[in-house]
Design a protein around this motif. Structure first.
Motif, PDB file in Angstrom:
ATOM      1  N   LYS A 131       0.822  -1.208   0.000  1.00 47.52           N
ATOM      2  CA  LYS A 131       0.000   0.000   0.000  1.00 47.52           C
ATOM      3  C   LYS A 131       0.859   1.262   0.000  1.00 47.52           C
ATOM      4  N   LYS A 132       1.914   1.260   0.808  1.00 43.01           N
ATOM      5  CA  LYS A 132       2.759   2.440   0.921  1.00 43.01           C
ATOM      6  C   LYS A 132       3.630   2.649  -0.317  1.00 43.01           C
ATOM      7  N   THR A 133       4.194   1.560  -0.869  1.00 44.84           N
ATOM      8  CA  THR A 133       5.031   1.724  -2.063  1.00 44.84           C
ATOM      9  C   THR A 133       4.194   2.157  -3.262  1.00 44.84           C
ATOM     10  N   LYS A 134       2.958   1.678  -3.354  1.00 45.38           N
ATOM     11  CA  LYS A 134       2.085   2.124  -4.445  1.00 45.38           C
ATOM     12  C   LYS A 134       1.788   3.611  -4.319  1.00 45.38           C
ATOM     13  N   ALA A 135       1.457   4.053  -3.110  1.00 44.41           N
ATOM     14  CA  ALA A 135       1.166   5.474  -2.892  1.00 44.41           C
ATOM     15  C   ALA A 135       2.384   6.337  -3.199  1.00 44.41           C
ATOM     16  N   THR A 136       3.573   5.860  -2.813  1.00 43.98           N
ATOM     17  CA  THR A 136       4.801   6.625  -3.030  1.00 43.98           C
ATOM     18  C   THR A 136       5.134   6.731  -4.517  1.00 43.98           C
ATOM     19  N   ARG A 137       5.036   5.618  -5.227  1.00 47.33           N
ATOM     20  CA  ARG A 137       5.351   5.627  -6.657  1.00 47.33           C
ATOM     21  C   ARG A 137       4.310   6.417  -7.445  1.00 47.33           C
ATOM     22  N   ASN A 138       3.046   6.314  -7.058  1.00 46.90           N
ATOM     23  CA  ASN A 138       2.012   7.134  -7.700  1.00 46.90           C
ATOM     24  C   ASN A 138       2.312   8.617  -7.533  1.00 46.90           C
ATOM     25  N   ALA A 139       2.695   9.011  -6.313  1.00 48.57           N
ATOM     26  CA  ALA A 139       2.983  10.424  -6.041  1.00 48.57           C
ATOM     27  C   ALA A 139       4.145  10.930  -6.880  1.00 48.57           C
ATOM     28  N   MET A 140       5.193  10.106  -7.041  1.00 49.21           N
ATOM     29  CA  MET A 140       6.351  10.512  -7.846  1.00 49.21           C
ATOM     30  C   MET A 140       5.984  10.633  -9.324  1.00 49.21           C
ATOM     31  N   ILE A 141       5.184   9.703  -9.823  1.00 51.76           N
ATOM     32  CA  ILE A 141       4.772   9.738 -11.232  1.00 51.76           C
ATOM     33  C   ILE A 141       3.900  10.960 -11.496  1.00 51.76           C
ATOM     34  N   LEU A 142       2.965  11.232 -10.603  1.00 51.01           N
ATOM     35  CA  LEU A 142       2.090  12.395 -10.769  1.00 51.01           C
ATOM     36  C   LEU A 142       2.879  13.698 -10.676  1.00 51.01           C
ATOM     37  N   LYS A 143       3.899  13.727  -9.825  1.00 48.21           N
ATOM     38  CA  LYS A 143       4.743  14.923  -9.718  1.00 48.21           C
ATOM     39  C   LYS A 143       5.452  15.206 -11.041  1.00 48.21           C
ATOM     40  N   VAL A 144       5.972  14.139 -11.670  1.00 47.36           N
ATOM     41  CA  VAL A 144       6.640  14.306 -12.968  1.00 47.36           C
ATOM     42  C   VAL A 144       5.637  14.721 -14.037  1.00 47.36           C
ATOM     43  N   LEU A 145       4.440  14.126 -14.032  1.00 46.44           N
ATOM     44  CA  LEU A 145       3.398  14.495 -15.002  1.00 46.44           C
ATOM     45  C   LEU A 145       3.051  15.966 -14.895  1.00 46.44           C
ATOM     46  N   ASN A 146       2.880  16.453 -13.669  1.00 47.59           N
ATOM     47  CA  ASN A 146       2.543  17.859 -13.475  1.00 47.59           C
ATOM     48  C   ASN A 146       3.681  18.777 -13.879  1.00 47.59           C
ATOM     49  N   THR A 147       4.913  18.362 -13.571  1.00 49.79           N
ATOM     50  CA  THR A 147       6.076  19.192 -13.901  1.00 49.79           C
ATOM     51  C   THR A 147       6.283  19.303 -15.406  1.00 49.79           C
ATOM     52  N   MET A 148       6.130  18.183 -16.130  1.00 52.16           N
ATOM     53  CA  MET A 148       6.404  18.194 -17.568  1.00 52.16           C
ATOM     54  C   MET A 148       5.305  18.870 -18.380  1.00 52.16           C
ATOM     55  N   THR A 149       4.140  19.120 -17.751  1.00 50.71           N
ATOM     56  CA  THR A 149       3.039  19.772 -18.472  1.00 50.71           C
ATOM     57  C   THR A 149       2.721  21.159 -17.933  1.00 50.71           C
ATOM     58  N   VAL A 150       3.482  21.648 -16.961  1.00 47.17           N
ATOM     59  CA  VAL A 150       3.186  22.947 -16.364  1.00 47.17           C
ATOM     60  C   VAL A 150       3.286  24.058 -17.404  1.00 47.17           C
ATOM     61  N   GLY A 151       2.308  24.935 -17.414  1.00 48.47           N
ATOM     62  CA  GLY A 151       2.264  26.045 -18.359  1.00 48.47           C
ATOM     63  C   GLY A 151       1.733  25.662 -19.730  1.00 48.47           C
ATOM     64  N   LYS A 152       1.439  24.363 -19.941  1.00 51.17           N
ATOM     65  CA  LYS A 152       0.930  23.896 -21.235  1.00 51.17           C
ATOM     66  C   LYS A 152      -0.447  23.240 -21.097  1.00 51.17           C
ATOM     67  N   GLU A 153      -1.141  23.543 -19.999  1.00 52.43           N
ATOM     68  CA  GLU A 153      -2.445  22.940 -19.756  1.00 52.43           C
ATOM     69  C   GLU A 153      -3.457  23.370 -20.814  1.00 52.43           C
ATOM     70  N   VAL A 154      -4.343  22.456 -21.158  1.00 54.69           N
ATOM     71  CA  VAL A 154      -5.367  22.684 -22.180  1.00 54.69           C
ATOM     72  C   VAL A 154      -6.742  22.701 -21.511  1.00 54.69           C
ATOM     73  N   VAL A 155      -7.554  23.673 -21.863  1.00 57.39           N
ATOM     74  CA  VAL A 155      -8.900  23.772 -21.294  1.00 57.39           C
ATOM     75  C   VAL A 155      -9.795  22.701 -21.921  1.00 57.39           C
ATOM     76  N   VAL A 156     -10.447  21.923 -21.065  1.00 52.15           N
ATOM     77  CA  VAL A 156     -11.415  20.921 -21.520  1.00 52.15           C
ATOM     78  C   VAL A 156     -12.799  21.383 -21.061  1.00 52.15           C
ATOM     79  N   SER A 157     -13.594  21.836 -22.013  1.00 50.37           N
ATOM     80  CA  SER A 157     -14.915  22.359 -21.664  1.00 50.37           C
ATOM     81  C   SER A 157     -16.052  21.532 -22.254  1.00 50.37           C
ATOM     82  N   ASN A 158     -15.733  20.738 -23.268  1.00 48.85           N
ATOM     83  CA  ASN A 158     -16.778  19.952 -23.909  1.00 48.85           C
ATOM     84  C   ASN A 158     -16.149  18.761 -24.651  1.00 48.85           C
ATOM     85  N   LEU A 159     -16.973  18.081 -25.405  1.00 53.71           N
ATOM     86  CA  LEU A 159     -16.533  16.889 -26.135  1.00 53.71           C
ATOM     87  C   LEU A 159     -15.477  17.218 -27.187  1.00 53.71           C
ATOM     88  N   ASP A 160     -15.682  18.335 -27.889  1.00 54.24           N
ATOM     89  CA  ASP A 160     -14.736  18.715 -28.942  1.00 54.24           C
ATOM     90  C   ASP A 160     -13.353  19.018 -28.385  1.00 54.24           C
TER      91      ASP A 160
END
Length: 409
Positions: free
Chosen positions: A228-257
């Motif tokens: 349980k703890k190693t999964k939470a730790t690895r998830n947190a590290m992966i999400l941190k990298v995801l957020n860092t590599m996409t910062v400032g490039k976020e896309v607005v999702v308002s509808n299906l298109d």
């Protein structure tokens, strides 16, 4: 096991790691020399082990009484391994030398993992054998375990570099006529990806009553907590990298298109073909309510899953995480205190192309009952260490969308 034998065992495992590292680096001559040093260390260990007559006599006495089992250098079965491993852990609680028979079972179960050093240690420290570590990996496998969606590379060194060719799929070979010279082509562009294995860990507090239970029950309890703890730790590290590599490039999702634009335009077709969607409960709720022009819900059940997995556009699997794991961003009013809304994250892309997790494949346990408040409450602390690193590889392989939810005041 005496200190000299413990030191030799650490040297043996370190030398195994050195041999593997040299082979991976293509330094075969040095690898052969290191292997000969490994053989010498192993022979020295075996000789000293055999000369320890007093402890061997104690083992033979236990065997004659039926309270111990002769291993004979063969790998123990799972039941014996769990029992011996737990006995070693218990010996650490009692601050005594573990039984030599248990140490032999544990040693035979190790592959190339290095045992932890004694720096700053009280009690005992042991590497978790591969068979038990496999149980932990199995336990943490679930739909919300992000490790299964990224590229995982096992490493034997704490640091290293991997060269990744940029736009390799987009650079074709030239035509070559029969008997003609091969033309020169543009030099490939490589991007170095450096990793530095980081040590992560935490403490599990166990009661004296639990330690009196069976070895199988104790190990099941420990495995579940570590998973349980190693999964939470690895998830947190992966999400941190995801957020860092996409910062400032976020896309607005308002509808299906907005979602179609991501998969049709912003992601490379090769990446889109193997993409998934990662969002939290709020983001999933938004997607789950989307309908097409005919009034049909966009999310569809995944026919390949027996569980309630769903697909976006009938093609892209959706991973739903807890809002505690993947947090939404608050939108604050001008006063900076009032929350006027939220931005819910929606990651779209192929995480195996975007991210690599460099896994040291070493889990270690240290035992110490001297921690703050443990003595008074009859608790014993198990300190677990996990070693890995997560690095971005292809920053164009994932797009972060944001769904805006306005809070009604």
């Amino acid at each position: 096991m005496n200190k000299e034998l413990q030191k030799l065992l650490r040297q043996i495992n370190d030398k195994k790691n050195e041999v593997k590292s040299l082979v991976n680096d293509g330094k075969l001559d040095k690898a052969r020399a290191a292997k000969e040093e490994l053989k010498a260390l192993q022979e020295k260990f075996d000789l000293l082990f055999d000369l320890d007559e007093e402890e061997h006599e104690g083992i033979e006495d236990k065997v004659s009484r039926g309270t111990a089992k002769v291993i004979g250098g063969e790998k123990a079965d799972k039941k014996n391994l769990v029992k011996s491993f737990v006995n070693i852990i218990k010996a650490g609680f009692l601050h005594v030398e573990p039984d030599e028979a248990d140490v032999k079972v544990y040693k035979d179960a190790l592959t190339s993992d290095a045992t932890p050093n004694d720096e700053g240690q009280q009690g005992i420290g042991v590497t978790i054998p591969e068979d038990i570590r496999t149980d932990i990996i199995e336990l943490r496998r679930s739909s919300d375990n992000l490790e299964q969606y990224v590229n995982v590379e096992g490493v034997t060194t704490k640091t290293g570099t991997r060269n990744i060719e940029v736009d390799a799929e987009s650079t074709p070979f030239d035509n070559v006529d029969e008997a003609a010279d091969f033309p020169e082509m543009d030099e490939p562009v490589f991007e170095p990806i450096e990793y530095k294995v980081k040590k992560k860990g935490g403490i599990l507090k166990m009661t004296a009553e639990l330690l009196e239970d069976t070895a199988a029950n104790i190990m099941a309890y420990i495995n579940k907590w570590i998973a349980k703890k190693t999964k939470a730790t690895r998830n947190a590290m992966i999400l941190k990298v995801l957020n860092t590599m996409t910062v400032g490039k976020e896309v607005v999702v308002s509808n299906l298109d907005s979602l179609k634009d991501i998969f049709n335009e912003q992601l490379d077709p090769a990446v889109a073909a193997t993409s998934i969607v990662i969002t939290n409960q709020s983001g999933f709720n938004f997607l789950d309510k989307l309908k097409d022009s005919d009034g049909n819900y966009i999310l569809q059940k995944d026919p390949t899953l027996q569980t309630k997995g769903k697909l976006l556009f009938g093609e892209y699997p959706i991973v739903k995480l807890s809002k505690k794991t993947l947090k939404s961003k608050q939108i604050l009013a001008e006063d900076g205190t009032t929350v006027t809304g939220y931005k819910h994250p929606v990651f779209c892309g192929d995480l195996k192309e975007a991210i690599t997790l460099f896994d040291r494949n070493v889990l270690t346990i240290d035992i110490n009952d001297k921690g703050s408040g443990m003595w008074e409450k009859d608790l014993t602390g198990i300190k677990v260490r996990d070693r890995f690193d997560v690095q971005p590889v292809d920053k164009g392989a994932v797009i972060k969308g944001e769904i805006t939810e306005v809070v009604n005041g």
